[in-house]
Scaffold this motif. Structure first.
Motif, mmCIF file in Angstrom:
data_model
loop_
_atom_site.group_PDB
_atom_site.id
_atom_site.type_symbol
_atom_site.label_atom_id
_atom_site.label_comp_id
_atom_site.label_asym_id
_atom_site.label_seq_id
_atom_site.Cartn_x
_atom_site.Cartn_y
_atom_site.Cartn_z
ATOM 1 N N GLY A 162 0.780 -1.221 0.000
ATOM 2 C CA GLY A 162 0.000 0.000 0.000
ATOM 3 C C GLY A 162 0.817 1.278 0.000
ATOM 4 N N ARG A 163 2.102 1.191 -0.291
ATOM 5 C CA ARG A 163 2.954 2.373 -0.262
ATOM 6 C C ARG A 163 2.742 3.227 -1.515
ATOM 7 N NH1 ARG A 163 6.453 2.813 3.588
ATOM 8 N NH2 ARG A 163 7.879 4.150 2.414
ATOM 9 N N THR A 164 3.086 4.507 -1.383
ATOM 10 C CA THR A 164 2.968 5.446 -2.493
ATOM 11 C C THR A 164 4.309 6.156 -2.689
ATOM 12 O OG1 THR A 164 2.287 7.275 -1.049
ATOM 13 C CG2 THR A 164 0.540 5.871 -1.957
ATOM 14 N N GLU A 165 4.418 6.873 -3.794
ATOM 15 C CA GLU A 165 5.501 7.826 -4.005
ATOM 16 C C GLU A 165 4.842 9.169 -4.302
ATOM 17 O OE1 GLU A 165 9.393 5.430 -5.628
ATOM 18 O OE2 GLU A 165 7.868 5.983 -7.113
ATOM 19 N N ILE A 166 4.900 10.072 -3.342
ATOM 20 C CA ILE A 166 4.327 11.410 -3.475
ATOM 21 C C ILE A 166 5.363 12.380 -2.918
ATOM 22 C CG2 ILE A 166 2.424 12.942 -2.852
ATOM 23 C CD1 ILE A 166 0.634 10.495 -2.572
ATOM 24 N N ILE A 175 16.119 8.009 -8.084
ATOM 25 C CA ILE A 175 16.102 7.022 -9.156
ATOM 26 C C ILE A 175 17.541 6.738 -9.566
ATOM 27 C CG2 ILE A 175 13.815 7.602 -10.049
ATOM 28 C CD1 ILE A 175 15.253 9.089 -12.354
ATOM 29 N N ARG A 176 17.746 5.584 -10.197
ATOM 30 C CA ARG A 176 19.069 5.173 -10.636
ATOM 31 C C ARG A 176 19.006 4.797 -12.112
ATOM 32 N NH1 ARG A 176 17.671 2.520 -6.177
ATOM 33 N NH2 ARG A 176 17.306 0.584 -7.354
ATOM 34 N N PRO A 177 19.675 5.534 -12.974
ATOM 35 C CA PRO A 177 19.681 5.136 -14.384
ATOM 36 C C PRO A 177 20.436 3.828 -14.577
ATOM 37 C CG PRO A 177 21.226 6.936 -14.011
ATOM 38 C CD PRO A 177 20.464 6.753 -12.729
ATOM 39 N N THR A 178 19.938 3.007 -15.443
ATOM 40 C CA THR A 178 20.611 1.764 -15.804
ATOM 41 C C THR A 178 21.667 2.053 -16.869
ATOM 42 O OG1 THR A 178 19.069 1.302 -17.604
ATOM 43 C CG2 THR A 178 18.448 0.522 -15.383
ATOM 44 N N PRO A 179 22.505 1.070 -17.222
ATOM 45 C CA PRO A 179 23.430 1.285 -18.341
ATOM 46 C C PRO A 179 22.719 1.709 -19.622
ATOM 47 C CG PRO A 179 24.106 -0.635 -17.094
ATOM 48 C CD PRO A 179 22.790 -0.191 -16.508
ATOM 49 N N ARG A 182 0.277 5.955 -6.738
ATOM 50 C CA ARG A 182 0.137 4.828 -5.811
ATOM 51 C C ARG A 182 0.205 3.485 -6.540
ATOM 52 N NH1 ARG A 182 -4.678 2.263 -5.652
ATOM 53 N NH2 ARG A 182 -6.391 3.114 -6.900
ATOM 54 N N GLU A 183 0.264 3.508 -7.858
ATOM 55 C CA GLU A 183 0.388 2.278 -8.640
ATOM 56 C C GLU A 183 1.689 2.285 -9.422
ATOM 57 O OE1 GLU A 183 -3.865 0.465 -9.719
ATOM 58 O OE2 GLU A 183 -3.456 2.327 -10.815
ATOM 59 N N GLY A 184 2.145 1.118 -9.759
ATOM 60 C CA GLY A 184 3.322 0.962 -10.590
ATOM 61 C C GLY A 184 3.069 -0.091 -11.653
ATOM 62 N N PHE A 185 4.106 -0.464 -12.384
ATOM 63 C CA PHE A 185 3.913 -1.424 -13.466
ATOM 64 C C PHE A 185 5.147 -2.300 -13.617
ATOM 65 C CE2 PHE A 185 4.966 2.826 -15.055
ATOM 66 C CZ PHE A 185 6.214 2.609 -15.619
ATOM 67 N N LEU A 237 15.283 1.844 -18.252
ATOM 68 C CA LEU A 237 16.162 3.008 -18.317
ATOM 69 C C LEU A 237 16.515 3.558 -16.944
ATOM 70 C CD1 LEU A 237 14.481 4.954 -21.263
ATOM 71 C CD2 LEU A 237 16.389 3.325 -21.378
ATOM 72 N N ALA A 238 15.599 3.428 -15.989
ATOM 73 C CA ALA A 238 15.854 3.924 -14.637
ATOM 74 C C ALA A 238 15.032 3.099 -13.662
ATOM 75 C CB ALA A 238 15.508 5.408 -14.513
ATOM 76 N N GLU A 239 15.598 2.863 -12.477
ATOM 77 C CA GLU A 239 14.928 2.060 -11.463
ATOM 78 C C GLU A 239 14.853 2.819 -10.159
ATOM 79 O OE1 GLU A 239 17.211 -1.505 -11.210
ATOM 80 O OE2 GLU A 239 19.113 -0.437 -10.953
ATOM 81 N N GLY A 240 13.956 2.356 -9.269
ATOM 82 C CA GLY A 240 13.758 3.016 -7.999
ATOM 83 C C GLY A 240 13.640 2.019 -6.868
ATOM 84 N N GLY A 241 13.092 2.471 -5.736
ATOM 85 C CA GLY A 241 13.005 1.647 -4.553
ATOM 86 C C GLY A 241 11.691 0.900 -4.445
ATOM 87 N N ASP A 242 10.664 1.545 -3.843
ATOM 88 C CA ASP A 242 9.372 0.878 -3.674
ATOM 89 C C ASP A 242 8.739 0.514 -5.008
ATOM 90 O OD1 ASP A 242 9.375 0.893 -0.908
ATOM 91 O OD2 ASP A 242 8.386 2.847 -0.761
ATOM 92 N N PHE A 243 9.003 1.321 -6.039
ATOM 93 C CA PHE A 243 8.489 1.051 -7.381
ATOM 94 C C PHE A 243 9.703 0.909 -8.305
ATOM 95 C CE2 PHE A 243 5.082 3.035 -5.084
ATOM 96 C CZ PHE A 243 3.931 2.397 -5.533
ATOM 97 N N PRO A 244 10.141 -0.327 -8.559
ATOM 98 C CA PRO A 244 11.422 -0.540 -9.245
ATOM 99 C C PRO A 244 11.472 -0.007 -10.673
ATOM 100 C CG PRO A 244 10.714 -2.539 -8.111
ATOM 101 C CD PRO A 244 9.565 -1.596 -8.072
ATOM 102 N N ILE A 245 10.350 -0.036 -11.403
ATOM 103 C CA ILE A 245 10.366 0.380 -12.808
ATOM 104 C C ILE A 245 10.023 1.866 -12.871
ATOM 105 C CG2 ILE A 245 9.569 -0.115 -15.144
ATOM 106 C CD1 ILE A 245 10.936 -2.459 -13.647
#
Length: 269
Positions: free
Chosen positions: A138-142, A147-151, A169-172, A181-189
């Motif tokens: 139930g976590r969000t990013e607000i 973020i971390r760019p990939t190679p 509040r949703e990801g994919f 191209l870039a990844e994150g924490g709670d929402f990796p894509i």
């Protein structure tokens, strides 16, 4: 990184990598056509993305399918298309949501520049067969998050911001065959590319005025798990916004030159 060249004495940033179906048009030619802008609320604007496109010489063809606007059957008369965010979900059963997701097949089929931002990225991911869902806890990013760019992301554009603005509040999932191209924490894509189409989970479009509106009208969402307090939004903007704004301009310059030169020649006749 972007490859630099000169056209009519001006520096132009180009995307490397994938072979295009035809030679790419210079920015000056692409600017003859408007960019299709898809918005989801009556008061929504394309924000800083719209400002950057106008500065490059583009008109904006704004459509709001939610309120009855039709989407074009082809992008022959547009330099590209951008689908923006909104409070709805790509999983909603509303007719306009289903129609927008289905319409994304048009730029994909025609290999035209397409950008999805937040909800628009989720719609693109769904059209490509990926799942869109809330965070399992139930976590969000607000607010601002790293973020971390990939190679692959660094090969596309070297200077990514290390924090970007979010409101979701949703990801994919990463669509099959797409490049992360870039990844994150709670929402990796956080960012992906599929041919000439790009999806960003974050909001490079948000202006200072938009941030005021969102954090005022949507203040109840600031109580969601993982959301940043309101004052952090503005304090973090003072730190991270310059890098995000410079990155956005570089991205848009390169994104727009993905339009085939042969199509531009036909459109100019």
């Amino acid at each position: 990184m972007f490859q630099s060249g000169k056209i009519n004495g001006e520096n132009v940033l180009r995307f490397p990598g994938r072979a295009a179906a035809a030679p790419l048009a210079p920015v000056a030619a692409v600017s003859l056509l408007p960019v299709l802008i898809v918005l989801h609320q009556e008061t929504s604007t394309p924000g800083r993305v719209g400002n950057a496109l106008r500065a490059l010489g583009h008109g904006l063809d704004i459509r709001r399918p939610r309120f009855g606007d039709a989407l074009p059957e082809t992008l022959d008369d547009h330099a590209g298309a951008i689908i923006f965010g909104g409070p709805m979900s790509a999983n909603d059963p509303d007719d306009f949501v289903r129609r927008e997701i289905d319409w994304i097949a048009v730029p994909l089929r025609e290999q035209r520049p397409l950008l999805g931002i937040c909800l628009g990225a989720q719609m693109l991911a769904m059209q490509l067969g990926a799942r869109v869902a809330p965070h399992p806890e139930g976590r969000t990013e607000i607010g601002y998050y790293p973020i971390r760019p990939t190679p692959a992301g660094l090969a596309l554009c070297q200077h990514w911001p290390d924090h970007v603005y979010h409101w979701h509040r949703e990801g994919f999932e990463l669509p099959r065959g797409a490049e992360l191209l870039a990844e994150g924490g709670d929402f990796p894509i956080q960012a992906f590319q599929s041919g000439h189409a790009f999806g960003f989970q974050f909001h490079p479009d948000v202006t200072y005025a938009m941030m005021h509106r969102w954090t005022t009208r949507g203040h109840e969402r600031l109580e969601s798990p993982g959301a940043r307090p309101r004052h952090h939004h503005f304090a973090d903007r003072a730190i991270h916004d310059v890098a995000e704004r410079a990155w956005l301009k570089a991205f848009l310059d390169g994104w727009l030159v993905r339009m085939p030169l042969s199509m531009m020649s036909e459109a100019a006749e």
